[in-house]
Design a protein around this motif. Structure first.
Motif, PDB file in Angstrom:
ATOM      1  N   ASP A 109      39.313  27.418  41.379  1.00 46.47           N
ATOM      2  CA  ASP A 109      39.006  28.901  41.745  1.00 46.47           C
ATOM      3  C   ASP A 109      38.481  28.845  43.418  1.00 46.47           C
ATOM      4  OD1 ASP A 109      37.787  31.245  42.182  1.00 46.47           O
ATOM      5  OD2 ASP A 109      36.516  31.399  40.517  1.00 46.47           O
ATOM      6  N   VAL A 110      39.567  28.861  44.151  1.00 42.85           N
ATOM      7  CA  VAL A 110      39.087  28.680  45.615  1.00 42.85           C
ATOM      8  C   VAL A 110      38.536  29.680  45.972  1.00 42.85           C
ATOM      9  CG1 VAL A 110      41.192  27.219  46.071  1.00 42.85           C
ATOM     10  CG2 VAL A 110      41.472  29.821  46.278  1.00 42.85           C
ATOM     11  N   PHE A 111      38.567  30.939  45.514  1.00 46.03           N
ATOM     12  CA  PHE A 111      37.684  32.151  46.003  1.00 46.03           C
ATOM     13  C   PHE A 111      36.526  31.865  45.721  1.00 46.03           C
ATOM     14  CE2 PHE A 111      41.918  33.793  44.096  1.00 46.03           C
ATOM     15  CZ  PHE A 111      42.434  34.064  45.273  1.00 46.03           C
ATOM     16  N   ASP A 112      35.808  31.337  44.616  1.00 47.10           N
ATOM     17  CA  ASP A 112      34.461  31.020  44.492  1.00 47.10           C
ATOM     18  C   ASP A 112      33.997  29.981  45.323  1.00 47.10           C
ATOM     19  OD1 ASP A 112      31.924  31.471  42.677  1.00 47.10           O
ATOM     20  OD2 ASP A 112      32.462  29.361  42.474  1.00 47.10           O
ATOM     21  N   ASP A 113      34.899  29.006  45.818  1.00 43.94           N
ATOM     22  CA  ASP A 113      34.410  27.956  46.446  1.00 43.94           C
ATOM     23  C   ASP A 113      34.105  28.241  47.961  1.00 43.94           C
ATOM     24  OD1 ASP A 113      35.202  25.916  44.645  1.00 43.94           O
ATOM     25  OD2 ASP A 113      36.651  25.299  45.677  1.00 43.94           O
ATOM     26  N   PHE A 114      34.800  29.388  48.051  1.00 41.49           N
ATOM     27  CA  PHE A 114      34.581  29.743  49.798  1.00 41.49           C
ATOM     28  C   PHE A 114      33.368  30.846  49.865  1.00 41.49           C
ATOM     29  CE2 PHE A 114      39.419  28.689  50.134  1.00 41.49           C
ATOM     30  CZ  PHE A 114      39.088  27.424  50.521  1.00 41.49           C
ATOM     31  N   ARG A 115      33.249  31.445  48.623  1.00 40.07           N
ATOM     32  CA  ARG A 115      32.125  32.324  48.601  1.00 40.07           C
ATOM     33  C   ARG A 115      30.773  31.571  48.640  1.00 40.07           C
ATOM     34  NH1 ARG A 115      35.399  35.689  44.204  1.00 40.07           N
ATOM     35  NH2 ARG A 115      36.433  37.277  45.251  1.00 40.07           N
ATOM     36  N   GLN A 156      48.210  34.139  47.298  1.00 34.89           N
ATOM     37  CA  GLN A 156      46.780  34.560  47.831  1.00 34.89           C
ATOM     38  C   GLN A 156      45.862  33.388  48.269  1.00 34.89           C
ATOM     39  OE1 GLN A 156      45.001  38.138  45.531  1.00 34.89           O
ATOM     40  NE2 GLN A 156      47.051  38.257  44.819  1.00 34.89           N
ATOM     41  N   ARG A 157      45.918  32.619  47.023  1.00 32.06           N
ATOM     42  CA  ARG A 157      45.313  31.193  47.115  1.00 32.06           C
ATOM     43  C   ARG A 157      45.260  30.574  48.493  1.00 32.06           C
ATOM     44  NH1 ARG A 157      43.572  28.242  42.810  1.00 32.06           N
ATOM     45  NH2 ARG A 157      44.673  26.429  43.597  1.00 32.06           N
ATOM     46  N   PHE A 158      46.552  30.439  48.869  1.00 35.14           N
ATOM     47  CA  PHE A 158      46.960  29.611  50.276  1.00 35.14           C
ATOM     48  C   PHE A 158      46.426  30.609  51.403  1.00 35.14           C
ATOM     49  CE2 PHE A 158      49.208  28.722  53.872  1.00 35.14           C
ATOM     50  CZ  PHE A 158      49.410  27.315  53.867  1.00 35.14           C
ATOM     51  N   SER A 159      46.578  31.945  51.286  1.00 37.54           N
ATOM     52  CA  SER A 159      46.033  32.997  52.354  1.00 37.54           C
ATOM     53  C   SER A 159      44.759  33.075  52.529  1.00 37.54           C
ATOM     54  CB  SER A 159      46.462  34.494  51.975  1.00 37.54           C
ATOM     55  OG  SER A 159      47.723  34.569  52.206  1.00 37.54           O
ATOM     56  N   VAL A 160      43.788  32.828  51.326  1.00 37.20           N
ATOM     57  CA  VAL A 160      42.541  32.746  51.448  1.00 37.20           C
ATOM     58  C   VAL A 160      42.002  31.340  52.281  1.00 37.20           C
ATOM     59  CG1 VAL A 160      41.739  31.605  49.343  1.00 37.20           C
ATOM     60  CG2 VAL A 160      40.115  33.060  50.290  1.00 37.20           C
ATOM     61  N   ALA A 161      42.798  30.215  51.753  1.00 43.35           N
ATOM     62  CA  ALA A 161      42.377  29.217  52.508  1.00 43.35           C
ATOM     63  C   ALA A 161      42.735  29.087  53.863  1.00 43.35           C
ATOM     64  CB  ALA A 161      42.990  27.928  51.665  1.00 43.35           C
ATOM     65  N   GLU A 273      40.567  34.976  38.408  1.00 48.73           N
ATOM     66  CA  GLU A 273      39.778  35.565  38.311  1.00 48.73           C
ATOM     67  C   GLU A 273      40.110  36.896  37.318  1.00 48.73           C
ATOM     68  OE1 GLU A 273      37.080  36.003  42.190  1.00 48.73           O
ATOM     69  OE2 GLU A 273      39.325  36.890  42.490  1.00 48.73           O
ATOM     70  N   ILE A 274      41.234  36.693  36.367  1.00 52.44           N
ATOM     71  CA  ILE A 274      41.478  37.578  35.281  1.00 52.44           C
ATOM     72  C   ILE A 274      41.510  36.547  34.109  1.00 52.44           C
ATOM     73  CG2 ILE A 274      43.023  39.382  34.431  1.00 52.44           C
ATOM     74  CD1 ILE A 274      44.105  39.664  37.352  1.00 52.44           C
ATOM     75  N   LEU A 290      39.870  44.773  41.148  1.00 47.35           N
ATOM     76  CA  LEU A 290      40.356  43.551  42.063  1.00 47.35           C
ATOM     77  C   LEU A 290      41.127  44.535  43.295  1.00 47.35           C
ATOM     78  CD1 LEU A 290      41.168  40.636  40.085  1.00 47.35           C
ATOM     79  CD2 LEU A 290      39.511  40.897  41.462  1.00 47.35           C
ATOM     80  N   GLN A 291      42.282  45.093  42.885  1.00 45.59           N
ATOM     81  CA  GLN A 291      42.904  45.990  43.897  1.00 45.59           C
ATOM     82  C   GLN A 291      42.066  46.488  44.984  1.00 45.59           C
ATOM     83  OE1 GLN A 291      45.553  48.196  41.596  1.00 45.59           O
ATOM     84  NE2 GLN A 291      47.236  46.764  41.853  1.00 45.59           N
ATOM     85  N   LYS A 292      40.716  47.023  44.413  1.00 47.48           N
ATOM     86  CA  LYS A 292      39.778  47.670  45.411  1.00 47.48           C
ATOM     87  C   LYS A 292      38.763  46.690  46.269  1.00 47.48           C
ATOM     88  CE  LYS A 292      37.587  51.407  43.676  1.00 47.48           C
ATOM     89  NZ  LYS A 292      37.162  52.250  42.789  1.00 47.48           N
ATOM     90  N   GLY A 293      38.955  45.387  45.589  1.00 45.81           N
ATOM     91  CA  GLY A 293      38.411  44.573  46.165  1.00 45.81           C
ATOM     92  C   GLY A 293      36.981  44.331  45.409  1.00 45.81           C
ATOM     93  N   LEU A 294      36.793  44.645  44.193  1.00 44.69           N
ATOM     94  CA  LEU A 294      35.622  44.397  43.203  1.00 44.69           C
ATOM     95  C   LEU A 294      35.706  43.150  42.433  1.00 44.69           C
ATOM     96  CD1 LEU A 294      34.652  48.221  42.318  1.00 44.69           C
ATOM     97  CD2 LEU A 294      33.998  46.989  44.298  1.00 44.69           C
ATOM     98  N   SER A 295      35.317  42.128  43.070  1.00 42.86           N
ATOM     99  CA  SER A 295      35.247  40.900  42.282  1.00 42.86           C
ATOM    100  C   SER A 295      34.235  40.808  41.015  1.00 42.86           C
ATOM    101  CB  SER A 295      35.148  39.677  43.219  1.00 42.86           C
ATOM    102  OG  SER A 295      34.072  39.632  43.756  1.00 42.86           O
ATOM    103  N   ASP A 296      34.262  39.877  40.236  1.00 40.34           N
ATOM    104  CA  ASP A 296      33.243  39.593  39.212  1.00 40.34           C
ATOM    105  C   ASP A 296      31.720  39.367  39.973  1.00 40.34           C
ATOM    106  OD1 ASP A 296      35.049  40.320  37.144  1.00 40.34           O
ATOM    107  OD2 ASP A 296      35.037  38.204  36.485  1.00 40.34           O
ATOM    108  N   LYS A 297      32.054  38.519  41.041  1.00 39.61           N
ATOM    109  CA  LYS A 297      30.600  37.975  41.521  1.00 39.61           C
ATOM    110  C   LYS A 297      29.980  39.290  42.120  1.00 39.61           C
ATOM    111  CE  LYS A 297      28.801  34.357  44.303  1.00 39.61           C
ATOM    112  NZ  LYS A 297      29.157  33.033  44.999  1.00 39.61           N
TER     113      LYS A 297
END
Length: 343
Positions: A109-115, A156-161, A273-274, A290-297
């Motif tokens: 979960d790279v999104f969570d890593d960077f958060r 998306q995973r590559f883009s966030v990194a 995240e799904i 998620l398309q609106k930007g609303l993540s679980d966190k």
């Protein structure tokens, strides 16, 4: 007072902007971005970016109000030397060590890593498919990264990194990343292109560390089936894996070019995240958020803040980008939350 609140709601900004000379609004912060890339952004994309910065402001506020709900550990890296590509590698290795990843461990979960290092990460659908993501150093909220949810999840995973690399390694306040190869200008790399090369190097090393690649059985022998197998294991596209293998001197340039053309069907790619346990209807509703930007966190932070009396019901609705009570009830249902409306 009511008119000020209406304006603040319409422009998705803090009402204090309208009554203070010190407060900066999101639409002021995006002036430079729109000036440099305005022709590439549709009207809808501009609004999406405005709301993205609004979400970053909200999350920054929530993290400060609820310090015990999410342990943020800031990460800092000092660049050494002038070789941009190596700087990207070194930063990725340092961050993996910061998270105590074993040499052969892969980040899921790279999104969570960077958060967790204090970067505001939001995935948001943009109409302009040429834009993969953007980084904005926002005076109000700090490091903010937007990832284009319109692209496949491996991209998306590559883009966030890649965007996080800009946050860690660059001094620039704004960076917009686009799909497509980098091309030298008059036979030379520009400083901006070198920054992109460094960000790509960081992303590749973080997602596909060389030590892991060399530990793969028969690491110098590959075919299409094996490329697909390990791309799925690593949650990266064959193009990224092929480039990483070539950089590690495990395959030839000809093989790299051939394997980079392999495509994995979008429906076979897993989004961390799904949850797979969700019903088809549940997945559809989660994707719409998620398309609106609303993540679980982020959503969890919002409900926690309301439950602890940090934000009003109206403010909760604004933070969740709900335009009506019905929309708020739908979000509550998805997250199994109960709202106390009082008497």
């Amino acid at each position: 007072g009511d008119e000020i609140l209406i304006l603040a709601d319409y422009f998705k900004c803090d009402f204090k902007f309208f009554i203070s000379n010190e407060q900066l609004a999101p639409f002021e912060q995006t002036e430079e971005l729109f000036r440099r890339h305005g022709n590439e952004l549709s009207k809808e994309d501009r609004w999406s970016i405005q709301e993205f910065l609004f979400l970053c402001e909200c999350q920054d506020f929530l993290l400060k109000e609820l310090p015990n709900t999410s342990a943020i550990r800031p990460f800092a890296f000092q660049k050494v030397g002038k070789f941009h590509k190596q700087q990207g590698v070194d930063a990725a290795v340092s961050l993996r060590s910061f998270f105590a990843y074993q040499n052969r461990a892969l980040p899921l979960d790279v999104f969570d890593d960077f958060r967790r290092i204090g970067i505001h990460i939001f995935r948001r659908k943009l109409r302009q498919s040429a834009i993969s993501g953007m980084y904005i150093r926002y005076p109000v909220a700090g490091h903010c990264v937007l990832v284009n949810y319109d692209e496949d999840v491996y991209r998306q995973r590559f883009s966030v990194a890649h965007e996080v690399a800009h946050a860690i390694l660059d001094e620039s306040r704004i960076s917009v990343s686009k799909t497509g190869p980098l091309i030298k200008t008059n036979g030379k790399w520009t400083s901006e292109q070198l920054s992109e090369i460094r960000a790509n190097s960081f992303a590749s090393t973080y997602l596909a560390p060389e030590v892991f690649l060399k530990s793969i059985p028969s690491a110098t022998t590959w075919d299409d089936e094996k490329i697909i197998e390990y791309s799925k294991k690593m949650y990266i596209n064959p193009e990224v894996l092929s480039i990483a293998l070539y950089s590690a001197r495990l395959i030839s340039e000809v093989e790299k070019n051939n394997y980079s053309a392999i495509k994995i069907p979008k429906q076979e790619k897993i989004d961390i995240e799904i949850p797979e346990s969700l019903s088809p209807k549940g997945k559809e509703r989660k994707i719409s958020l998620l398309q609106k930007g609303l993540s679980d966190k982020y959503v969890t932070l919002c409900f926690t803040a309301h439950r602890e009396g940090k934000v009003s019901l109206g403010r909760l609705s604004e933070m969740l980008l709900c335009d009506s009570p019905l929309e708020l009830l739908e979000v509550c249902e998805i997250y199994h939350q109960r709202i106390d409306y009082g008497d």
